[in-house]
Structure formats: C-alpha cells, structure tokens
Design a protein around this motif. Structure first.
Motif, short mmCIF file in Angstrom:
data_model
loop_
_atom_site.label_atom_id
_atom_site.label_comp_id
_atom_site.label_asym_id
_atom_site.label_seq_id
_atom_site.Cartn_x
_atom_site.Cartn_y
_atom_site.Cartn_z
N GLY A 6 0.74 -1.26 0.00
CA GLY A 6 0.00 0.00 0.00
C GLY A 6 0.77 1.30 0.00
O GLY A 6 0.20 2.33 0.35
N ASP A 7 2.02 1.33 -0.38
CA ASP A 7 2.71 2.62 -0.45
C ASP A 7 3.05 2.95 -1.90
O ASP A 7 2.65 2.24 -2.82
CB ASP A 7 3.97 2.62 0.45
CG ASP A 7 5.04 1.63 0.00
OD1 ASP A 7 5.01 1.18 -1.16
OD2 ASP A 7 5.91 1.31 0.82
N GLU A 8 3.77 4.05 -2.10
CA GLU A 8 4.06 4.49 -3.46
C GLU A 8 4.95 3.51 -4.24
O GLU A 8 4.96 3.54 -5.47
CB GLU A 8 4.68 5.89 -3.46
CG GLU A 8 6.05 5.94 -2.78
CD GLU A 8 6.62 7.35 -2.76
OE1 GLU A 8 6.73 7.96 -3.83
OE2 GLU A 8 6.94 7.81 -1.65
N HIS A 9 5.67 2.65 -3.56
CA HIS A 9 6.54 1.66 -4.21
C HIS A 9 5.97 0.24 -4.09
O HIS A 9 6.71 -0.73 -4.22
CB HIS A 9 7.94 1.71 -3.59
CG HIS A 9 8.58 3.05 -3.67
ND1 HIS A 9 9.01 3.60 -4.85
CD2 HIS A 9 8.82 3.97 -2.71
CE1 HIS A 9 9.51 4.80 -4.62
NE2 HIS A 9 9.41 5.06 -3.33
N ALA A 10 4.69 0.14 -3.85
CA ALA A 10 4.07 -1.16 -3.58
C ALA A 10 4.26 -2.15 -4.73
O ALA A 10 4.56 -3.32 -4.50
CB ALA A 10 2.58 -0.98 -3.30
N GLU A 11 4.12 -1.69 -5.95
CA GLU A 11 4.25 -2.60 -7.10
C GLU A 11 5.68 -3.14 -7.21
O GLU A 11 5.88 -4.34 -7.41
CB GLU A 11 3.85 -1.89 -8.39
CG GLU A 11 3.75 -2.83 -9.56
CD GLU A 11 3.22 -2.13 -10.80
OE1 GLU A 11 3.63 -2.55 -11.90
OE2 GLU A 11 2.41 -1.20 -10.69
N LEU A 12 6.66 -2.28 -7.05
CA LEU A 12 8.06 -2.71 -7.09
C LEU A 12 8.36 -3.69 -5.96
O LEU A 12 8.98 -4.74 -6.17
CB LEU A 12 9.00 -1.50 -6.99
CG LEU A 12 10.48 -1.82 -6.87
CD1 LEU A 12 10.98 -2.55 -8.11
CD2 LEU A 12 11.28 -0.55 -6.64
N ARG A 13 7.90 -3.38 -4.78
CA ARG A 13 8.15 -4.25 -3.62
C ARG A 13 7.44 -5.59 -3.77
O ARG A 13 8.00 -6.64 -3.42
CB ARG A 13 7.74 -3.55 -2.34
CG ARG A 13 8.66 -2.39 -2.04
CD ARG A 13 8.26 -1.61 -0.84
NE ARG A 13 9.20 -0.51 -0.65
CZ ARG A 13 9.12 0.38 0.29
NH1 ARG A 13 8.15 0.32 1.17
NH2 ARG A 13 10.01 1.33 0.38
N ALA A 14 6.24 -5.60 -4.31
CA ALA A 14 5.53 -6.85 -4.57
C ALA A 14 6.31 -7.70 -5.57
O ALA A 14 6.43 -8.92 -5.40
CB ALA A 14 4.12 -6.56 -5.08
N ASN A 15 6.87 -7.06 -6.58
CA ASN A 15 7.69 -7.78 -7.56
C ASN A 15 8.95 -8.35 -6.92
O ASN A 15 9.39 -9.45 -7.28
CB ASN A 15 8.05 -6.87 -8.74
CG ASN A 15 6.94 -6.81 -9.76
OD1 ASN A 15 6.82 -7.70 -10.59
ND2 ASN A 15 6.12 -5.79 -9.68
#
Length: 193
Positions: free
Chosen positions: A139-148
């Motif tokens: 849920g933060d601004e880097h959520a997609e990168l961190r999920a990856n």
C-alpha cells in the motif's frame, strides 16, 4: 422386448477427468507441445468435449493453472508488517500436499511461459492472484516494485525446489526454524528498500 440401459452422463466427472489429464500433460510438456487429442485420449473422452466444457485449449490451460480458493498465496488479511513472517512461514512450513501442488503449478507455468498465449494467461493470473494482493497489502508508493521483489524471492525458491531439486527446508526442526528466520529477513529487506 429388451430394455436398453442408458448410461447416465456425469458432466462433473468428465470435466474432472479432462482437467486431470491436461494437468499431467502440461506438467510434462509445454503449452505449444500439448495437443487436445492427446488430452482427450488420456481422459478417455471425445475431443469435442474439451471445447464444450472449456472453450478450447486456452480455456483449458487457464483452468489448469487457475488458483484454487484454498490455494491462494495470500489467504487472510495481512498488514505489510506481517508479510515477511507470513511468507517465511509459508515457504518453510507449507504442507507436503500444498507444496507439491504449488511446485507442479510452478513447473507448468515455467514450461509454458514462453508461449504467447499461455504466457499471457500466466501473467494475468500472477497479477491477479499474487502481485495485486501483495501490492494492495504493501500500500505505499513503491508497492508494485516491492511486490515484484517478493515474487522474485518466491520464484527463486520455486526454481530451487522444482528445477534444481535443492531443498534444505526438509531438514530438522532447528534447521527449518533457522531457514524461516533467514527468509523473514530476506522478505523484510525486499520490503524496506
């Protein structure tokens, strides 16, 4: 006059037989190498039934790799702070049946990922069932990168277990606890950078 016994068709059993045969074929061969006639032959059904029940090869493949509701990676509401421990425990303590099923699905996906049709199905399912839920929890601004990043770690573990057949996680309880702690740190690092 002799009465003819008509065998009642069982659509659910036929569908299950087709799915089981397809799963075995896709486990051994890539999407592009598998033919519907072979699947139908393995299932003991007419090939036309595959189109009837699944709409064709793409629909059948989608059904084979679809995540069962009980098999979803993210099974409960979690916070981002709980993710590292949850994923570490999932990797280390996953039951043999669940782990075997996940490993088989991982092999099917790896075998067929290079196919344009199967690859798109796989990408859609990974985004829907893994990356989307992880990004939502983070849920933060880097959520997609961190999920990856989390998925990359999980995929690496999957490659070690399924392709390389390296699995130090089947050791003693002490060894499993040590592995769980190290994986927790690794998942935490992926979330904190």
């Amino acid at each position: 006059m002799t009465k003819t016994t008509v065998r009642k068709r069982d659509a659910a059993a036929t569908r299950a037989a087709i799915l089981a045969a397809a799963r075995e074929r896709f486990l051994r061969e890539s999407y592009d190498s598998v033919g519907l006639r072979e699947i139908a032959g393995d299932a003991g059904v007419d090939v036309a039934l595959i189109s009837r029940y699944f709409g064709g090869k793409e629909g059948l493949f989608r059904e084979v790799v679809a995540v069962d509701k009980e098999e979803k990676l993210i099974r409960e509401p979690l916070t981002a702070a709980e993710l590292p421990a949850y994923l570490a425990q999932l990797v280390v303590e996953d039951g043999d049946d669940h782990r075997q099923h996940r490993m088989e699905m991982f092999v099917i996906m790896l075998r067929s990922a290079s196919s344009p049709k199967a690859g798109q199905i796989i990408r859609d399912l990974v985004h829907l069932d893994v990356l989307g839920p992880l990004a939502e929890i983070i849920g933060d601004e880097h959520a997609e990168l961190r999920a990856n990043m989390l998925l990359a770690i999980l995929m690496g573990i999957g490659v070690l277990r399924t392709i390389m057949r390296v699995d130090a996680l089947d050791g003693s309880p002490d060894q499993r606890a040590e592995c769980e702690g190290r994986f927790r740190c690794l998942f935490q690092a992926a979330l904190s950078c």
